[in-house]
Scaffold this motif. Sequence first.
Motif, PDB file in Angstrom:
ATOM      1  N   ALA A  85      -8.939  14.897 -80.439  1.00 47.78           N
ATOM      2  CA  ALA A  85      -9.901  15.765 -81.363  1.00 47.78           C
ATOM      3  C   ALA A  85      -9.485  15.000 -82.897  1.00 47.78           C
ATOM      4  N   ASP A  86      -8.227  14.519 -83.101  1.00 45.84           N
ATOM      5  CA  ASP A  86      -8.009  14.094 -84.382  1.00 45.84           C
ATOM      6  C   ASP A  86      -7.786  12.570 -84.528  1.00 45.84           C
ATOM      7  N   ARG A  87      -8.338  11.892 -83.491  1.00 46.80           N
ATOM      8  CA  ARG A  87      -8.186  10.510 -83.468  1.00 46.80           C
ATOM      9  C   ARG A  87      -9.728  10.003 -83.790  1.00 46.80           C
ATOM     10  N   PRO A  88      -9.824   8.605 -84.330  1.00 41.97           N
ATOM     11  CA  PRO A  88     -11.091   8.014 -84.611  1.00 41.97           C
ATOM     12  C   PRO A  88     -11.901   7.702 -83.168  1.00 41.97           C
ATOM     13  N   LEU A  89     -13.105   7.320 -83.281  1.00 37.75           N
ATOM     14  CA  LEU A  89     -13.724   6.827 -81.956  1.00 37.75           C
ATOM     15  C   LEU A  89     -13.202   5.302 -82.015  1.00 37.75           C
ATOM     16  N   GLU A  90     -13.079   4.978 -80.914  1.00 37.20           N
ATOM     17  CA  GLU A  90     -12.791   3.447 -80.701  1.00 37.20           C
ATOM     18  C   GLU A  90     -13.213   2.650 -79.611  1.00 37.20           C
ATOM     19  N   PRO A  91     -13.011   1.251 -79.165  1.00 37.43           N
ATOM     20  CA  PRO A  91     -13.536   0.597 -78.367  1.00 37.43           C
ATOM     21  C   PRO A  91     -12.925   0.983 -76.959  1.00 37.43           C
ATOM     22  N   LEU A  92     -13.497   1.584 -76.020  1.00 34.14           N
ATOM     23  CA  LEU A  92     -12.986   1.655 -74.668  1.00 34.14           C
ATOM     24  C   LEU A  92     -13.681   1.024 -73.402  1.00 34.14           C
ATOM     25  N   VAL A  93     -13.059   0.973 -72.399  1.00 34.68           N
ATOM     26  CA  VAL A  93     -13.683   0.338 -71.183  1.00 34.68           C
ATOM     27  C   VAL A  93     -13.881   1.658 -70.127  1.00 34.68           C
ATOM     28  N   ILE A  94     -14.899   1.950 -69.678  1.00 36.14           N
ATOM     29  CA  ILE A  94     -15.223   3.071 -68.923  1.00 36.14           C
ATOM     30  C   ILE A  94     -15.850   2.480 -67.479  1.00 36.14           C
ATOM     31  N   THR A  95     -15.774   3.529 -66.399  1.00 30.30           N
ATOM     32  CA  THR A  95     -16.240   3.110 -65.119  1.00 30.30           C
ATOM     33  C   THR A  95     -17.599   3.934 -64.958  1.00 30.30           C
ATOM     34  N   ARG A  96     -18.553   3.149 -64.644  1.00 27.66           N
ATOM     35  CA  ARG A  96     -20.011   3.804 -64.149  1.00 27.66           C
ATOM     36  C   ARG A  96     -19.886   4.020 -62.402  1.00 27.66           C
ATOM     37  N   ARG A  97     -20.399   5.041 -61.954  1.00 29.99           N
ATOM     38  CA  ARG A  97     -20.285   4.921 -60.707  1.00 29.99           C
ATOM     39  C   ARG A  97     -21.366   3.998 -60.030  1.00 29.99           C
ATOM     40  N   ALA A  98     -20.997   3.432 -58.482  1.00 32.81           N
ATOM     41  CA  ALA A  98     -21.933   2.886 -57.857  1.00 32.81           C
ATOM     42  C   ALA A  98     -23.168   3.551 -57.502  1.00 32.81           C
ATOM     43  N   HIS A 143     -19.417  17.558 -83.133  1.00 34.39           N
ATOM     44  CA  HIS A 143     -18.663  19.165 -82.676  1.00 34.39           C
ATOM     45  C   HIS A 143     -17.786  18.912 -81.583  1.00 34.39           C
ATOM     46  N   GLN A 144     -18.318  18.132 -80.470  1.00 33.82           N
ATOM     47  CA  GLN A 144     -17.873  18.072 -79.483  1.00 33.82           C
ATOM     48  C   GLN A 144     -16.612  17.164 -79.328  1.00 33.82           C
ATOM     49  N   VAL A 145     -16.719  15.725 -80.066  1.00 34.64           N
ATOM     50  CA  VAL A 145     -15.621  14.981 -79.873  1.00 34.64           C
ATOM     51  C   VAL A 145     -14.297  15.390 -80.886  1.00 34.64           C
ATOM     52  N   ARG A 146     -14.658  16.287 -81.626  1.00 31.83           N
ATOM     53  CA  ARG A 146     -13.654  16.777 -82.437  1.00 31.83           C
ATOM     54  C   ARG A 146     -13.019  18.114 -82.158  1.00 31.83           C
ATOM     55  N   SER A 147     -13.692  18.548 -81.062  1.00 33.05           N
ATOM     56  CA  SER A 147     -13.150  19.865 -80.315  1.00 33.05           C
ATOM     57  C   SER A 147     -13.246  21.164 -81.069  1.00 33.05           C
ATOM     58  N   GLU A 148     -14.639  20.950 -81.509  1.00 30.61           N
ATOM     59  CA  GLU A 148     -15.023  22.235 -82.366  1.00 30.61           C
ATOM     60  C   GLU A 148     -15.489  23.357 -81.440  1.00 30.61           C
ATOM     61  N   TRP A 149     -16.115  22.775 -80.390  1.00 27.04           N
ATOM     62  CA  TRP A 149     -16.593  23.860 -79.309  1.00 27.04           C
ATOM     63  C   TRP A 149     -15.354  23.875 -78.516  1.00 27.04           C
ATOM     64  N   ALA A 150     -15.261  24.788 -77.558  1.00 22.92           N
ATOM     65  CA  ALA A 150     -14.015  24.785 -76.758  1.00 22.92           C
ATOM     66  C   ALA A 150     -14.269  23.787 -75.633  1.00 22.92           C
ATOM     67  N   VAL A 202     -29.492  24.568 -88.850  1.00 26.17           N
ATOM     68  CA  VAL A 202     -28.371  24.460 -89.900  1.00 26.17           C
ATOM     69  C   VAL A 202     -27.079  24.310 -88.800  1.00 26.17           C
ATOM     70  N   ALA A 203     -26.119  23.397 -89.282  1.00 25.72           N
ATOM     71  CA  ALA A 203     -24.943  22.994 -88.280  1.00 25.72           C
ATOM     72  C   ALA A 203     -23.685  23.908 -88.782  1.00 25.72           C
ATOM     73  N   ALA A 204     -23.927  24.616 -89.837  1.00 24.92           N
ATOM     74  CA  ALA A 204     -22.787  25.498 -90.240  1.00 24.92           C
ATOM     75  C   ALA A 204     -23.215  27.163 -90.528  1.00 24.92           C
TER      76      ALA A 204
END
Length: 352
Positions: free
Chosen positions: A16-29, A50-57, A250-252
Amino acid sequence: MTATASTVRAWGAHAADRPLEPLVITRRAPGAHDVVIDIAYCGICHSDIHQVRSEWAGTLYPCVPGHEIVGRVAAVGAQVTRHRVGDLVGVGCLVDSCRHCPECEAGLENYCDHPVYTYNGPTADPPGHTLGGYSQRIVVDERYVLRIRHPEAQLAAVAPLLCAGITTYSPLRHWGAGPGKTVGVVGIGGLGHMGLKLARALGAQVVAFTTSESKRQAALALGAHEVVVSRDAAAMAAQAKRFDLILDTVAAPHDLDALLACLKRDGQLVLVGAPATPHPSPNVFNLLLKRRGIHGSAIGGIPETQEMLDFCAAHGITADIERIRADQINEAYERMLQGDVKYRFVIDMATV
Ligand code: NAP
Ligand code: ZN
Ligand code: ZN
């Protein structure tokens, strides 16, 4: 089609407290009913933050956000009938649901008890959680893939319709925005600017409520007939008992009583903004003395999302966007939190 899993480049966060960065991910067959989409663009929704910073559970990491996805079909499974290789298509917030409940059977998959969201949803293949559209490619069951009829040159500006567009279109339609109705749209960000365009195209009298005096001219250009700066108590008082419908994006957390007071008898306040902490409770007398209602609305079903895309294509409606490279995502998040976006960032996936 070779049915093998593939690895693709993406951007996401490990915590939650890390910036976004390049990743390699797998997509299903891809399976028999799957569509493989080469993603051209993906919008940045406030929900991504909200999601990436875990503001929602409940955020699962790594988290790859993105649910305003547009691109071209690269391959289809043997049983696919709705889409063909080369088609322009979109994917919104849903990539699956139970398919059998009353909501799914009514085409309201967004209200299914077991939706699979485009990111952070459960998935068995590969085991774990779904990873979203900040990536080069995605594999999705054809039922959840939408047809895009806009010209290809508009593709980047179509991306935000997949969430901001449907999230405003669905409640505007459900609560009858149209000729003879006065509709307020609160918060002129990604959702709100689409709300103005869509309410205007549906034929309503449209009023923008904004905290930002600087957005006055832009809100008029986006489709508002009038603009109210909500920090101005006198301007708000002048709106009393005027509105059939107010759509609040509104987001707040904020004061709902000031908006309820603007509704006519039987007027409806619809909340689509999803702040991390609750709004202060409204005064019940603001509801009962004029039989007013407060509602919520979540995105839209798959058939209605197609209807919205076709409506926008027919009316020449797209989002107002600022196109960015993938390495600008973190900066874009900060700018969104400052309200410095006109009115949606869209990532060019060729830069991922
Ligand atoms: P956005 O682009 O950041 O816009 C939010 C707008 O709210 C701002 O531009 C601002 O407009 C207004 N605002 C006023 N005070 C604010 C504050 N303290 N903090 C943030 N915004 C404030 O966000 P968005 O992408 O439109 O998303 C809006 C909300 O809807 C988010 O909570 C998002 O998670 C939620 N959402 C819900 C659904 C659903 O299905 N219900 C779908 C998508 C998104 P002014 O400058 O005009 O005041
Ligand atoms: Zn969204
Ligand atoms: Zn269902």
